[in-house]
Design a protein around this motif. Structure first.
Motif, mmCIF file in Angstrom:
data_model
loop_
_atom_site.group_PDB
_atom_site.id
_atom_site.type_symbol
_atom_site.label_atom_id
_atom_site.label_comp_id
_atom_site.label_asym_id
_atom_site.label_seq_id
_atom_site.Cartn_x
_atom_site.Cartn_y
_atom_site.Cartn_z
ATOM 1 N N ASP A 48 -7.696 1.892 -0.818
ATOM 2 C CA ASP A 48 -6.570 1.011 -1.605
ATOM 3 C C ASP A 48 -6.956 0.241 -2.814
ATOM 4 N N PRO B 107 -2.616 3.574 5.118
ATOM 5 C CA PRO B 107 -1.007 3.613 4.592
ATOM 6 C C PRO B 107 -1.207 4.326 3.250
ATOM 7 N N GLU C 274 1.166 8.267 2.645
ATOM 8 C CA GLU C 274 2.149 8.699 1.760
ATOM 9 C C GLU C 274 1.717 9.658 0.926
ATOM 10 N N THR D 158 -1.840 0.347 13.077
ATOM 11 C CA THR D 158 -1.163 0.925 11.907
ATOM 12 C C THR D 158 -2.081 2.424 11.783
ATOM 13 N N ALA E 236 -0.465 6.078 12.061
ATOM 14 C CA ALA E 236 -0.216 7.018 10.848
ATOM 15 C C ALA E 236 -0.858 8.277 11.144
ATOM 16 N N ARG F 45 2.567 6.122 -2.956
ATOM 17 C CA ARG F 45 3.747 6.947 -3.534
ATOM 18 C C ARG F 45 3.600 7.243 -4.935
ATOM 19 N N ARG G 120 0.800 -1.334 0.066
ATOM 20 C CA ARG G 120 0.085 0.060 0.169
ATOM 21 C C ARG G 120 0.704 1.261 0.035
ATOM 22 N N GLN G 121 1.910 1.337 0.652
ATOM 23 C CA GLN G 121 2.971 2.367 0.643
ATOM 24 C C GLN G 121 3.400 2.504 -0.753
ATOM 25 N N ASP G 122 4.009 1.486 -1.518
ATOM 26 C CA ASP G 122 4.259 1.688 -2.834
ATOM 27 C C ASP G 122 3.116 2.393 -3.658
#
Length: 223
Positions: free
Chosen positions: A133, A37, A41, A204, A208, A12, A7-9
């Motif tokens: 997501d 997440p 980002e 999480t 965040a 970004r 999810r971070q990718d």
């Protein structure tokens, strides 16, 4: 087939497509838990405020998995009713109100768990970027968008890494701008497009949000 590592990718990559909103006092709203997440980002990249939009389905009394409406968290909770479904199922106002009250209580419990006494971020007159997501059926996102419109943002943006083509086409008509990086067909499950689609825990979400407060006090994640 293109995939996201996690999810971070995905966040970004979405942030790179949303650079026009940097410095615009945009508010990034995450749909928990999976959207958090991703949204974190985006908020870090844009220098934006991060908050949650909590939405609960209001299920039929006899079939809770099927929605007769939804409720979104707000200073005064915003109810969205599926009037056609309610009439077809002959659901009384009292029965609807009973289920809605339970879901409003659950929204309160989750807000206390995730953000405690932190105030709702102001929405009226701002650019709001709603993040999840991925979108499969679109039910939760549609309820969230309906609720947000009633809060009178200046501009409403929907940003997701991946979505079912038919749902993305429908939802595009409900927002001022949309960024969806992939609309594969056939679609399948959202998790099919991630190498790591592990469940996002409550901790999480709390961690965040701890990085992001009101703009005057926000530091954001540090690299």
């Amino acid at each position: 087939m293109q995939r996201f590592h996690d999810r971070q990718d995905a966040g970004r990559r979405l942030a790179a497509a949303l650079t026009s909103y940097a410095g615009s006092d945009a508010l990034v709203l995450a749909l928990p838990r999976g959207g958090v997440p991703v949204a974190a980002e985006i908020a870090a990249s844009l220098g934006a405020e991060l908050d949650l939009l909590l939405v609960r389905k209001i299920g039929f009394p006899s079939e809770p998995e099927f929605a007769m409406g939804a409720v979104a968290d707000a200073p005064v909770p915003i109810l969205v009713r599926n009037e056609a479904a309610i009439r077809a199922a002959h659901v009384s106002q009292a029965a609807f109100d009973e289920v809605a009250a339970r879901e409003i209580a659950e929204l309160g419990r989750r807000r206390r768990l995730y953000v405690g006494e932190r105030a709702h971020a102001p929405i009226a007159g701002r650019t709001v970027i709603l993040v999840d997501d991925g979108i499969a059926t679109g039910a939760t996102v549609r309820a969230a968008l309906t609720a947000l419109r009633r809060m009178k943002p200046a501009r409403l943006v929907l940003a997701v890494p991946v979505g079912a083509p038919d749902m993305i086409a429908e939802l595009r008509r409900e927002v001022d701008d949309m960024v969806c990086l992939m609309t594969p067909s056939p679609f399948g499950a959202i998790g099919c497009f991630y190498d790591d689609f592990s469940q996002v825990g409550d901790e999480t979400v709390v961690a965040a949000l701890a990085w992001f407060g009101p703009p005057a006090s926000r530091g954001g994640p540090q690299s």
